[in-house]
Design a protein around this motif. Structure first.
Motif, PDB file in Angstrom:
ATOM      1  N   GLU A  91       0.798  -1.220   0.000  1.00 26.25           N
ATOM      2  CA  GLU A  91       0.000   0.000   0.000  1.00 26.25           C
ATOM      3  C   GLU A  91       0.835   1.277   0.000  1.00 26.25           C
ATOM      4  O   GLU A  91       0.274   2.382  -0.059  1.00 26.25           O
ATOM      5  CB  GLU A  91      -0.947  -0.007   1.193  1.00 26.25           C
ATOM      6  CG  GLU A  91      -1.964  -1.159   1.124  1.00 26.25           C
ATOM      7  CD  GLU A  91      -2.977  -1.131   2.247  1.00 26.25           C
ATOM      8  OE1 GLU A  91      -4.124  -1.558   2.023  1.00 26.25           O
ATOM      9  OE2 GLU A  91      -2.628  -0.676   3.361  1.00 26.25           O
ATOM     10  N   ASN A  92       2.152   1.157   0.059  1.00 21.98           N
ATOM     11  CA  ASN A  92       3.051   2.316  -0.051  1.00 21.98           C
ATOM     12  C   ASN A  92       2.756   3.420   0.960  1.00 21.98           C
ATOM     13  O   ASN A  92       3.066   4.590   0.721  1.00 21.98           O
ATOM     14  CB  ASN A  92       2.996   2.894  -1.473  1.00 21.98           C
ATOM     15  CG  ASN A  92       3.381   1.874  -2.521  1.00 21.98           C
ATOM     16  OD1 ASN A  92       4.377   1.171  -2.388  1.00 21.98           O
ATOM     17  ND2 ASN A  92       2.577   1.769  -3.568  1.00 21.98           N
ATOM     18  N   GLY A  93       2.136   3.037   2.073  1.00 15.25           N
ATOM     19  CA  GLY A  93       1.829   4.016   3.111  1.00 15.25           C
ATOM     20  C   GLY A  93       0.886   5.113   2.663  1.00 15.25           C
ATOM     21  O   GLY A  93       0.864   6.194   3.251  1.00 15.25           O
ATOM     22  N   SER A  94       0.081   4.845   1.632  1.00 15.88           N
ATOM     23  CA  SER A  94      -0.707   5.917   1.012  1.00 15.88           C
ATOM     24  C   SER A  94      -2.110   5.448   0.663  1.00 15.88           C
ATOM     25  O   SER A  94      -2.313   4.314   0.203  1.00 15.88           O
ATOM     26  CB  SER A  94       0.000   6.374  -0.277  1.00 15.88           C
ATOM     27  OG  SER A  94      -0.828   7.214  -1.045  1.00 15.88           O
ATOM     28  N   ASP A  95      -3.083   6.344   0.839  1.00 18.53           N
ATOM     29  CA  ASP A  95      -4.451   6.045   0.419  1.00 18.53           C
ATOM     30  C   ASP A  95      -4.550   5.857  -1.092  1.00 18.53           C
ATOM     31  O   ASP A  95      -5.514   5.271  -1.588  1.00 18.53           O
ATOM     32  CB  ASP A  95      -5.387   7.173   0.847  1.00 18.53           C
ATOM     33  CG  ASP A  95      -5.649   7.189   2.345  1.00 18.53           C
ATOM     34  OD1 ASP A  95      -5.439   6.132   2.988  1.00 18.53           O
ATOM     35  OD2 ASP A  95      -6.052   8.241   2.868  1.00 18.53           O
ATOM     36  N   LEU A  96      -3.574   6.343  -1.835  1.00 20.81           N
ATOM     37  CA  LEU A  96      -3.551   6.141  -3.285  1.00 20.81           C
ATOM     38  C   LEU A  96      -3.474   4.669  -3.643  1.00 20.81           C
ATOM     39  O   LEU A  96      -3.887   4.267  -4.745  1.00 20.81           O
ATOM     40  CB  LEU A  96      -2.348   6.872  -3.899  1.00 20.81           C
ATOM     41  CG  LEU A  96      -2.398   8.396  -3.900  1.00 20.81           C
ATOM     42  CD1 LEU A  96      -0.998   8.970  -4.086  1.00 20.81           C
ATOM     43  CD2 LEU A  96      -3.327   8.888  -5.005  1.00 20.81           C
ATOM     44  N   PHE A  97      -2.937   3.863  -2.724  1.00 14.78           N
ATOM     45  CA  PHE A  97      -2.737   2.439  -3.000  1.00 14.78           C
ATOM     46  C   PHE A  97      -3.463   1.558  -1.987  1.00 14.78           C
ATOM     47  O   PHE A  97      -3.127   0.385  -1.852  1.00 14.78           O
ATOM     48  CB  PHE A  97      -1.240   2.115  -2.991  1.00 14.78           C
ATOM     49  CG  PHE A  97      -0.464   2.791  -4.079  1.00 14.78           C
ATOM     50  CD1 PHE A  97      -0.333   2.205  -5.325  1.00 14.78           C
ATOM     51  CD2 PHE A  97       0.122   4.033  -3.862  1.00 14.78           C
ATOM     52  CE1 PHE A  97       0.385   2.829  -6.334  1.00 14.78           C
ATOM     53  CE2 PHE A  97       0.836   4.674  -4.862  1.00 14.78           C
ATOM     54  CZ  PHE A  97       0.968   4.060  -6.102  1.00 14.78           C
ATOM     55  N   ARG A  98      -4.450   2.108  -1.308  1.00 12.98           N
ATOM     56  CA  ARG A  98      -5.145   1.352  -0.271  1.00 12.98           C
ATOM     57  C   ARG A  98      -5.741   0.072  -0.840  1.00 12.98           C
ATOM     58  O   ARG A  98      -6.456   0.081  -1.841  1.00 12.98           O
ATOM     59  CB  ARG A  98      -6.238   2.210   0.357  1.00 12.98           C
ATOM     60  CG  ARG A  98      -6.843   1.626   1.623  1.00 12.98           C
ATOM     61  CD  ARG A  98      -5.827   1.583   2.746  1.00 12.98           C
ATOM     62  NE  ARG A  98      -5.253   2.907   3.042  1.00 12.98           N
ATOM     63  CZ  ARG A  98      -4.025   3.089   3.502  1.00 12.98           C
ATOM     64  NH1 ARG A  98      -3.232   2.051   3.693  1.00 12.98           N
ATOM     65  NH2 ARG A  98      -3.585   4.307   3.769  1.00 12.98           N
ATOM     66  N   GLY A  99      -5.412  -1.060  -0.226  1.00 10.56           N
ATOM     67  CA  GLY A  99      -5.936  -2.353  -0.637  1.00 10.56           C
ATOM     68  C   GLY A  99      -5.233  -2.978  -1.824  1.00 10.56           C
ATOM     69  O   GLY A  99      -5.617  -4.071  -2.260  1.00 10.56           O
ATOM     70  N   GLN A 100      -4.186  -2.342  -2.328  1.00 21.13           N
ATOM     71  CA  GLN A 100      -3.509  -2.872  -3.520  1.00 21.13           C
ATOM     72  C   GLN A 100      -2.821  -4.210  -3.232  1.00 21.13           C
ATOM     73  O   GLN A 100      -2.068  -4.355  -2.285  1.00 21.13           O
ATOM     74  CB  GLN A 100      -2.446  -1.885  -4.017  1.00 21.13           C
ATOM     75  CG  GLN A 100      -1.598  -2.443  -5.154  1.00 21.13           C
ATOM     76  CD  GLN A 100      -0.499  -1.521  -5.594  1.00 21.13           C
ATOM     77  OE1 GLN A 100      -0.605  -0.888  -6.630  1.00 21.13           O
ATOM     78  NE2 GLN A 100       0.587  -1.425  -4.808  1.00 21.13           N
TER      79      GLN A 100
END
Length: 440
Positions: A91-100
């Motif tokens: 998730e890269n510590g980011s909501d941009l990747f949440r659940g990825q």
């Protein structure tokens, strides 16, 4: 007997080989430590105890079947959550990747598995491995920062939750948390460890690094990961030594060049006094040196390169979903977009002359000795701490080690050593000597 979760990775390898404990035993001890401390330290972004135990049991079955074993067989490892793992979110510590979930392993994770390591879970990173502080706390004092961006990896190893972990460094994100958390850390030469499957922020700076509890641990894991990547023009193409063997070679007492570096004015008085004691204690083996201009501008060169190269990687992500990025990251991107092309080119071209002068210096010494941070971990969570003692070496692509041998105001502070690009084996050998010397 040392508790299983408190073993160094090298000790764990020997315990497992002797049949004194199983991989499942060690994993259970690590998970018990997480359970006892997670409310305080908060080092994990993803941890599935049943998956971790299942992987440990699989390692035990592999051993019992008499199959060939890798150098890390059965040893738990934490993975910074900007590095892809097939069976866990990234998730890269980011909501941009949440659940990825990418469904694949980064090359370095695949190599860990091939070496027999048991992937324990994903450790906390700051947002996009940038400067916005994370939820993780320093295990030595939870009122202080663990550093960043490899916050979870540094804290988890320091708190005896996992013996080894991967981090990454674009500015100071491996060495600084190593210093703040009081553990051993290696930022290897640029490209020694493949970056395929790792979130890219800067193609000339991003470096995969490692955490452990001894210099031997660093050599063991880094040696298992070292590999050339023909698809990456910044992959290190030189000779790849056996890091474990080279780190163990007996060597005459090494000589050190002490550099204050252009960051010296930003160091705390306590940090200056602590490193000065090391320099004085080494006597004639450590000589105060300086590097010629343009070394005096190196902090600006690093900042320029890091900012300019962040724009093409993070700009499209944040522009597409600005509501999912923090104000801090958006502000940093806005500043980065103002970097002039001429300044970037000048910063890139300055690398060669500075590296030449560093290599010339290291022809006369075994390593540069310097501070790894401006001081101990800062109080509070407004910042992850300054990277000014790290970014200059990241800019040059040279290997760096921090050794947990100092303290200031009751908190850890490391001693940083720097070597020639590609000479990671010699740097680890030199670090082993100094680590033993400072341990007394």
């Amino acid at each position: 007997m040392t508790k299983l979760n408190e073993l160094t990775a090298s000790e764990a390898v020997r315990v497992l080989a002797a049949g004194e404990a199983s991989a499942e035993d060690i994993m259970r001890a690590c998970l018990d430590r997480v359970s006892a401390r997670d409310d305080t330290v908060r080092a994990w972004a993803f941890l599935d105890p049943e998956l971790a135990l299942a992987n440990a049991r699989a390692a035990d079955r592999h051993r019992k079947a008499g199959n060939a074993l890798g150098p890390l067989h059965g040893v738990p490892v934490g993975i910074k959550d900007i590095i892809e793992t097939a069976d866990m979110p990234t998730e890269n510590g980011s909501d941009l990747f949440r659940g990825q979930r990418t469904g694949r392993d980064a090359d370095c994770v695949a190599r860990l598995r091939n070496a027999g390591a048991v992937i324990m879970g994903k450790t906390v990173t700051t947002e996009l491995a940038n400067t916005n502080p994370s939820k993780t706390r320093n295990p030595h004092n939870p009122e202080h920062s663990p550093g960043g961006s490899s916050a979870g990896s540094g804290a988890a190893v320091a708190d005896f939750q996992v013996p080894l972990a991967l981090g990454t460094q674009t500015g100071g994100s491996v060495i600084r948390p190593g210093s703040f958390n009081g553990i051993h850390a290696l930022k290897p030469s640029l490209g020694l460890i493949q970056r395929e499957g790792v979130l890219m922020q800067s193609h000339t700076l991003d470096t995969v690094g490692v955490y452990g509890r001894s210099v031997e641990d660093l050599a063991l894991i880094a040696g298992s990961l070292s590999a050339y990547d023909a698809a990456d023009s910044f992959s290190f193409g030189g000779r790849r030594p056996d890091l474990v063997a080279e780190s163990r070679l007996e060597t005459p007492a090494p000589r050190f060049a002490f550099l204050e570096t252009p960051a010296w004015p930003e160091a705390d008085a306590g940090a200056r006094e602590a490193i000065e004691r090391v320099v004085d204690g080494l006597g004639a083996r450590c000589v105060r040196e300086n590097l010629p201009s343009p070394f005096d501008r190196i902090l600006d060169f690093h900042a320029t390169v890091m900012a300019a190269e962040m724009v093409p990687y993070y700009g499209p992500l944040i522009d597409a979903s600005p509501d999912k990025a923090s104000d801090m990251v958006k502000a940093r991107l806005a500043t980065a977009r103002k970097v002039a092309a001429g300044d970037y080119v000048e910063a890139v071209l300055a690398r060669g002359p500075i590296n030449d002068s560093l290599i010339s210096l290291l022809d006369r010494y075994d390593a540069v000795l310097c501070l790894p941070a401006t001081g101990p971990a800062p109080h509070g969570f407004a910042t992850t701490g300054s990277a000014v003692f790290n970014g200059l070496w990241t800019y040059l692509g040279v290997p760096c080690v921090t050794l947990p041998r100092l303290s200031v105001d009751g908190l850890p502070l490391g001693v940083q050593l720097v070597g020639k690009p590609g000479d990671d084996g010699k740097l680890l050998r030199t670090a082993r000597w100094l680590d033993q010397e400072l341990a007394g």
